[in-house]
Design an enzyme around this catalytic site. Sequence first.
Site, mmCIF file in Angstrom:
data_model
loop_
_atom_site.group_PDB
_atom_site.id
_atom_site.type_symbol
_atom_site.label_atom_id
_atom_site.label_comp_id
_atom_site.label_asym_id
_atom_site.label_seq_id
_atom_site.Cartn_x
_atom_site.Cartn_y
_atom_site.Cartn_z
ATOM 1 N N TYR A 141 0.818 -1.216 0.000
ATOM 2 C CA TYR A 141 0.000 0.000 0.000
ATOM 3 C C TYR A 141 0.848 1.261 0.000
ATOM 4 O O TYR A 141 0.372 2.333 -0.351
ATOM 5 C CB TYR A 141 -0.875 0.050 1.263
ATOM 6 C CG TYR A 141 -2.080 -0.828 1.231
ATOM 7 C CD1 TYR A 141 -1.972 -2.196 1.092
ATOM 8 C CD2 TYR A 141 -3.344 -0.274 1.372
ATOM 9 C CE1 TYR A 141 -3.088 -3.004 1.091
ATOM 10 C CE2 TYR A 141 -4.471 -1.069 1.371
ATOM 11 C CZ TYR A 141 -4.335 -2.433 1.232
ATOM 12 O OH TYR A 141 -5.447 -3.225 1.242
ATOM 13 N N LYS A 189 3.753 -15.342 2.872
ATOM 14 C CA LYS A 189 3.955 -16.050 1.598
ATOM 15 C C LYS A 189 5.461 -16.274 1.475
ATOM 16 O O LYS A 189 6.124 -15.837 0.524
ATOM 17 C CB LYS A 189 3.379 -15.207 0.451
ATOM 18 C CG LYS A 189 3.349 -15.891 -0.899
ATOM 19 C CD LYS A 189 2.264 -16.936 -1.034
ATOM 20 C CE LYS A 189 2.385 -17.664 -2.367
ATOM 21 N NZ LYS A 189 1.483 -18.831 -2.464
ATOM 22 N N ASP A 221 -2.352 -18.488 1.030
ATOM 23 C CA ASP A 221 -3.364 -19.177 0.219
ATOM 24 C C ASP A 221 -4.053 -20.270 1.041
ATOM 25 O O ASP A 221 -5.287 -20.408 1.034
ATOM 26 C CB ASP A 221 -2.773 -19.716 -1.102
ATOM 27 C CG ASP A 221 -1.418 -20.396 -0.935
ATOM 28 O OD1 ASP A 221 -0.899 -20.432 0.197
ATOM 29 O OD2 ASP A 221 -0.873 -20.899 -1.947
ATOM 30 N N ASP A 245 -6.027 -7.377 4.795
ATOM 31 C CA ASP A 245 -7.192 -6.752 4.155
ATOM 32 C C ASP A 245 -8.091 -7.830 3.546
ATOM 33 O O ASP A 245 -9.299 -7.876 3.793
ATOM 34 C CB ASP A 245 -6.708 -5.780 3.069
ATOM 35 C CG ASP A 245 -7.865 -5.112 2.353
ATOM 36 O OD1 ASP A 245 -8.824 -4.703 3.038
ATOM 37 O OD2 ASP A 245 -7.820 -5.008 1.107
ATOM 38 N N ASP A 249 -12.043 -9.473 5.086
ATOM 39 C CA ASP A 249 -13.334 -9.489 4.367
ATOM 40 C C ASP A 249 -13.831 -10.937 4.246
ATOM 41 O O ASP A 249 -15.018 -11.215 4.399
ATOM 42 C CB ASP A 249 -13.203 -8.891 2.960
ATOM 43 C CG ASP A 249 -13.529 -7.395 2.916
ATOM 44 O OD1 ASP A 249 -13.242 -6.703 3.915
ATOM 45 O OD2 ASP A 249 -14.066 -6.918 1.890
HETATM 46 C C1 IPM Z 1 -10.017 -1.484 4.516
HETATM 47 C C2 IPM Z 1 -10.140 -0.949 3.110
HETATM 48 C C3 IPM Z 1 -8.944 -0.064 2.767
HETATM 49 C C4 IPM Z 1 -7.715 -0.954 2.858
HETATM 50 C C5 IPM Z 1 -8.988 0.639 1.406
HETATM 51 C C6 IPM Z 1 -10.248 1.407 1.196
HETATM 52 C C7 IPM Z 1 -7.806 1.530 1.214
HETATM 53 O O1 IPM Z 1 -10.311 -1.969 2.192
HETATM 54 O O2 IPM Z 1 -9.894 -0.688 5.452
HETATM 55 O O3 IPM Z 1 -10.069 -2.702 4.699
HETATM 56 O O4 IPM Z 1 -7.452 -1.739 1.947
HETATM 57 O O5 IPM Z 1 -7.027 -0.868 3.874
HETATM 58 MN MN MN Z 2 -10.650 -3.900 3.113
#
Ligand code: IPM
Ligand code: MN
Length: 368
Positions: A141, A189, A221, A245, A249
Amino acid sequence: MKKRIVLLPGDGIGKEVIGSAKDVLRAIAEEFNHNFHFETHEIGGAAIDLYGTPLPETTIDACKQADAVLLGAVGGPKWDHNPSHLRPERGLLGIRKALDLYANVRPIKGFKNLLHTSPLKEEVIVGSDLLIVRELTGGLYFGTPSERRENGNVAVDTLSYSRKEIERIVDKGFQAAQGRRGHLTSVDKANVLESSKLWREIVEEKKAQYPDVTVEHVLVDAAAMKLITNPTQFDVIVTENMFGDILSDEASVLTGSLGMLPSASLREDGLGLYEPVHGSAPDIAGKGVANPVAMILSAALMLRYSFQLDDEAKLLEEAVQSVLDAGFHTADLHVPDGRPVGTVEMTRLIVDYIKSQNASKCIMSCYI
Ligand code: IPM
Ligand code: MN
Ligand code: NAD
């Protein structure tokens, strides 16, 4: 207790759910006699529209002076084709970096009566309770900006981690495991990436300092697969920025919805920015149906981590639990025979619970 809280609503549903956080915190302040002062500032697309930058200096300054920061979400199709320095997401990355919020903590624990709302089998996810400790201010990032494009046809993102950056987040992972069930899974990884090899070496070195923690290394993975096939094997996962990240999710599926996951982005001295894991959800923004629970639980983390107000945090979490137990839920959760409500109604129910609980305690104490 007197506290100054900066609110950064951002974009899309961020603007809707930040109102929920403010409402529940006001109720908490009232019930426990605290003085929470709220100040709102722009970030993301909203800041681009107003000031031509996703992160105005005034926002950074206000956050630096605050006792804690609550952030909704940033981004949206309106700014998707902006040059990268004018993307809303740059505002979020910028504030994390400006405040040195290197430790992003994402607890994932499904509410019991919602386990059947997950697309995963209930018997697979029952008992899952994990914490992702994600490095937040390094890695891909924050690659060298000048290397992003060469001649318009090559795009380069650099992934670099220093020993110091890895050590401090790995320490956080170990410490979090000590306060929980004592098991740390380091996700990397290392079979391919040099930065992961250094990461793994450092975890191995650190092991001796935390003899009460058991450690395993899992490649990212495989971790993605194990997270949904056998999630109860995890206690604390520590990992770098991008892996954290993606895995968080994915892990939200255990709870039934991305709209349920809170997070805390912390630095050493306790200053924290509290933000839901989800984004601005352009597909539902403005419809009044966003799930406010991730934002509200993020406010609970703020009470606990930044203000050490444990009873208040517990009451807030209990309020969420009780409203969900009563069958109320937003549309993202697929609850057969549930009682679907919108953002405002869900928030009101949680506020009502906070007020009724303290009122009933008061009535009890009057009789004793
Ligand atoms: C999160 C989001 C952010 C990240 C993006 C929007 C930059 O996906 O906070 O999880 O990847 O950190
Ligand atoms: Mn995210
Ligand atoms: P998203 O998290 O915004 O949405 C993914 C899906 O989950 C959508 O279907 C959405 O409706 C649903 N969802 C998310 N939160 C919900 C909630 N509280 N209640 C109900 N449903 C919810 O991810 P995306 O669509 O990939 O990204 C949209 C924008 O948000 C992008 O610009 C992205 O960069 C940004 N984003 C910002 C953050 C942040 O500010 N922390 C995090 C992730 C994504």
